[in-house]
Scaffold this active site. Structure first.
Site, PDB file in Angstrom:
ATOM      1  N   GLY A   1       0.851  -1.194   0.000  1.00  0.00           N
ATOM      2  CA  GLY A   1       0.000   0.000   0.000  1.00  0.00           C
ATOM      3  C   GLY A   1       0.884   1.240   0.000  1.00  0.00           C
ATOM      4  O   GLY A   1       1.985   1.229   0.538  1.00  0.00           O
TER       5      GLY A   1
ATOM      6  N   GLY B   1      -6.232  -8.435  -7.645  1.00  0.00           N
ATOM      7  CA  GLY B   1      -4.815  -8.233  -7.966  1.00  0.00           C
ATOM      8  C   GLY B   1      -4.006  -9.359  -7.348  1.00  0.00           C
ATOM      9  O   GLY B   1      -4.513 -10.476  -7.149  1.00  0.00           O
TER      10      GLY B   1
ATOM     11  N   ILE C   1      -2.941  -9.917  -4.317  1.00  0.00           N
ATOM     12  CA  ILE C   1      -3.464 -10.456  -3.050  1.00  0.00           C
ATOM     13  C   ILE C   1      -4.781 -11.183  -3.290  1.00  0.00           C
ATOM     14  O   ILE C   1      -4.990 -12.307  -2.807  1.00  0.00           O
ATOM     15  CB  ILE C   1      -3.620  -9.334  -1.998  1.00  0.00           C
ATOM     16  CG1 ILE C   1      -2.235  -8.788  -1.633  1.00  0.00           C
ATOM     17  CG2 ILE C   1      -4.357  -9.842  -0.753  1.00  0.00           C
ATOM     18  CD1 ILE C   1      -2.237  -7.590  -0.705  1.00  0.00           C
TER      19      ILE C   1
ATOM     20  N   ARG D   1      -7.443  -1.978   3.173  1.00  0.00           N
ATOM     21  CA  ARG D   1      -7.185  -0.811   4.011  1.00  0.00           C
ATOM     22  C   ARG D   1      -8.473  -0.466   4.775  1.00  0.00           C
ATOM     23  O   ARG D   1      -9.574  -0.577   4.232  1.00  0.00           O
ATOM     24  CB  ARG D   1      -6.781   0.395   3.165  1.00  0.00           C
ATOM     25  CG  ARG D   1      -5.320   0.364   2.704  1.00  0.00           C
ATOM     26  CD  ARG D   1      -4.365   0.603   3.869  1.00  0.00           C
ATOM     27  NE  ARG D   1      -2.984   0.683   3.469  1.00  0.00           N
ATOM     28  CZ  ARG D   1      -2.106  -0.337   3.481  1.00  0.00           C
ATOM     29  NH1 ARG D   1      -2.505  -1.547   3.857  1.00  0.00           N
ATOM     30  NH2 ARG D   1      -0.857  -0.146   3.130  1.00  0.00           N
TER      31      ARG D   1
ATOM     32  N   GLU E   1      -6.688   3.202  12.956  1.00  0.00           N
ATOM     33  CA  GLU E   1      -5.714   2.160  13.227  1.00  0.00           C
ATOM     34  C   GLU E   1      -4.588   2.750  14.058  1.00  0.00           C
ATOM     35  O   GLU E   1      -4.025   3.760  13.631  1.00  0.00           O
ATOM     36  CB  GLU E   1      -5.143   1.639  11.901  1.00  0.00           C
ATOM     37  CG  GLU E   1      -5.116   0.133  11.840  1.00  0.00           C
ATOM     38  CD  GLU E   1      -4.764  -0.367  10.443  1.00  0.00           C
ATOM     39  OE1 GLU E   1      -3.591  -0.225  10.081  1.00  0.00           O
ATOM     40  OE2 GLU E   1      -5.651  -0.884   9.753  1.00  0.00           O
TER      41      GLU E   1
ATOM     42  N   HIS F   1      -3.690  -5.272  12.055  1.00  0.00           N
ATOM     43  CA  HIS F   1      -2.953  -5.123  10.790  1.00  0.00           C
ATOM     44  C   HIS F   1      -1.686  -6.001  10.787  1.00  0.00           C
ATOM     45  O   HIS F   1      -0.562  -5.494  10.755  1.00  0.00           O
ATOM     46  CB  HIS F   1      -2.592  -3.652  10.554  1.00  0.00           C
ATOM     47  CG  HIS F   1      -2.340  -3.336   9.102  1.00  0.00           C
ATOM     48  ND1 HIS F   1      -2.599  -2.112   8.552  1.00  0.00           N
ATOM     49  CD2 HIS F   1      -1.853  -4.096   8.087  1.00  0.00           C
ATOM     50  CE1 HIS F   1      -2.267  -2.113   7.266  1.00  0.00           C
ATOM     51  NE2 HIS F   1      -1.812  -3.311   6.967  1.00  0.00           N
TER      52      HIS F   1
ATOM     53  N   SER G   1       1.135  -8.680   6.675  1.00  0.00           N
ATOM     54  CA  SER G   1       2.449  -9.052   6.129  1.00  0.00           C
ATOM     55  C   SER G   1       3.447  -9.422   7.231  1.00  0.00           C
ATOM     56  O   SER G   1       4.645  -9.554   6.961  1.00  0.00           O
ATOM     57  CB  SER G   1       3.002  -7.901   5.289  1.00  0.00           C
ATOM     58  OG  SER G   1       3.234  -6.774   6.107  1.00  0.00           O
TER      59      SER G   1
HETATM   60  C1  DGY Z   1       1.340  -3.147   3.154  1.00  0.00           C
HETATM   61  O1  DGY Z   1       2.297  -3.758   2.688  1.00  0.00           O
HETATM   62  O2  DGY Z   1       0.787  -2.218   2.558  1.00  0.00           O
HETATM   63  C2  DGY Z   1       0.864  -3.566   4.495  1.00  0.00           C
HETATM   64  O3  DGY Z   1      -0.479  -3.370   4.630  1.00  0.00           O
HETATM   65  C3  DGY Z   1       1.582  -2.789   5.570  1.00  0.00           C
HETATM   66  O4  DGY Z   1       1.116  -1.499   5.538  1.00  0.00           O
END
Ligand code: DGY
Length: 327
Positions: free
Chosen positions: A87, A164, A166, A246, A275, A294, A297
């Site tokens: 992001g 995409g 993900i 997000r 957040e 969150h 990752s």
């Molecule tokens: C990203 O890689 O965008 C994760 O959400 C961490 O912000």
């Protein structure tokens, strides 16, 4: 010749392999992660050629660049910024590029880890994991025949919003669950969507038909608050809503309302707005919401891969080569 200077934020948390790679080529200034990092970056950034930005996200916008005195290509040295994220809503790309600075990000590296979190949330929300745990803690375990029944993935319709990297990784990981039908929506039909076995539909059709709605879309002006009460009202009563994109893609108060009055069955959220959620936030009081801070990752390997990609973005940027992952 003087070596280029690279400013590394949160260096104490950057995987050694990436930090050492940068150190082997450049003069690295290390800033440890703490709450004054932004101020510290601003003070020293004009003397640096590159900025390496791991989490937590530092907003790089007009104000940041102006405060740092970075106005134009002919100004201070900054040539490349590498964010360790897929992001990039924390970066004002137009402002950065106007000043001749290259920007790289780390897509792909986190797709699998984020997809795995999505699967964890889908299953936990559908099978009422949070509620079950609360019942256990309060000594309220009945175990009658219909007690705490949830919903199956098997035979269900799964709708993925944002097909995409993900979105596709989620789809791939759901293959073993005997899902009845996959739908997806987004900007446009993907060339490989049909071959993969997922049907492109409008957002409305996806909301109306899906038992599971999984959001894996980036935040931008089109997706900001795209899920509001009206969207939840279009969903099935048994719908499980999962967001790994997000937080700001969802109007939080509307989701709270939809979960409270059982407009939908449950939600699984890795991302929220705000957040982090304040500890007394309404969402945290709901039994039908599984919420993570969150963590998408956050695996050892993924964070290492993200750091290596960012380091390579910096190296290429400083060597005047195309970035492997430019924005
Ligand atoms: C990203 O890689 O965008 C994760 O959400 C961490 O912000």
């Amino acid at each position: 010749m003087n070596k280029p200077r690279v400013l590394v934020k949160s260096c104490n948390e950057v995987p050694k392999v990436a930090l050492n790679l940068l150190k082997s080529k450049y003069n690295v200034t290390a800033i440890e992660s703490h709450c004054h990092a932004r101020k510290e970056i601003l003070e020293v950034i004009p003397e640096h050629d590159a900025l390496f930005l791991p989490l937590p996200h530092t907003k790089v916008d007009k104000e940041f660049l102006n405060t740092a005195g970075i106005y134009s290509i002919s100004g201070p040295n900054l040539k490349v910024i590498a964010t360790l994220s897929v992001g990039y809503d924390h970066l004002d790309l137009a402002e950065i590029k106007k000043r001749g600075i290259k920007v790289g990000y780390s897509p792909c590296a986190s797709s699998v880890a984020v997809a795995e979190i999505a699967i964890a949330l889908i299953l936990s929300a559908a099978r009422r994991a949070h509620e079950g745990r609360l019942k256990l803690e309060s000594g309220d375990v009945r175990r009658t025949f219909q007690w705490m029944v949830g919903y199956d993935l098997r035979g269900s319709t799964v709708g993925i919003v944002g097909f995409g990297n993900i979105g596709k990784a989620i789809f791939k990981r759901l293959q073993g669950f005997e899902v009845g039908q996959f739908l997806y929506t987004g900007h446009s039909r993907k060339e490989d969507g049909d071959d993969l076995g997922a049907k492109f539909v409008s957002l409305d059709e996806l909301l109306e038909k899906s038992d599971f709605i999984v959001v894996a879309t980036p935040l931008n002006s089109e997706t900001f608050e795209m899920f509001c009460y009206e969207s939840f009202a279009k969903m099935k009563k048994n719908a499980v809503f999962v967001n790994v994109g997000r937080g700001k893609v969802v109007k939080t108060n509307d989701l709270v309302k939809a979960l409270k009055n059982n407009t939908i069955f449950a939600a699984g959220l890795d991302v929220t707005d705000p957040e982090p959620l304040p500890i007394d936030h309404e969402l945290l009081k709901l039994t039908n919401a599984v919420i993570l801070p969150h963590l998408g990752s956050a695996t050892v390997k993924t964070r290492e891969d993200m750091a290596m990609i960012a380091a390579q973005n910096i190296i290429n940027g400083l060597e005047g080569k195309p970035l492997p992952y430019p924005l």
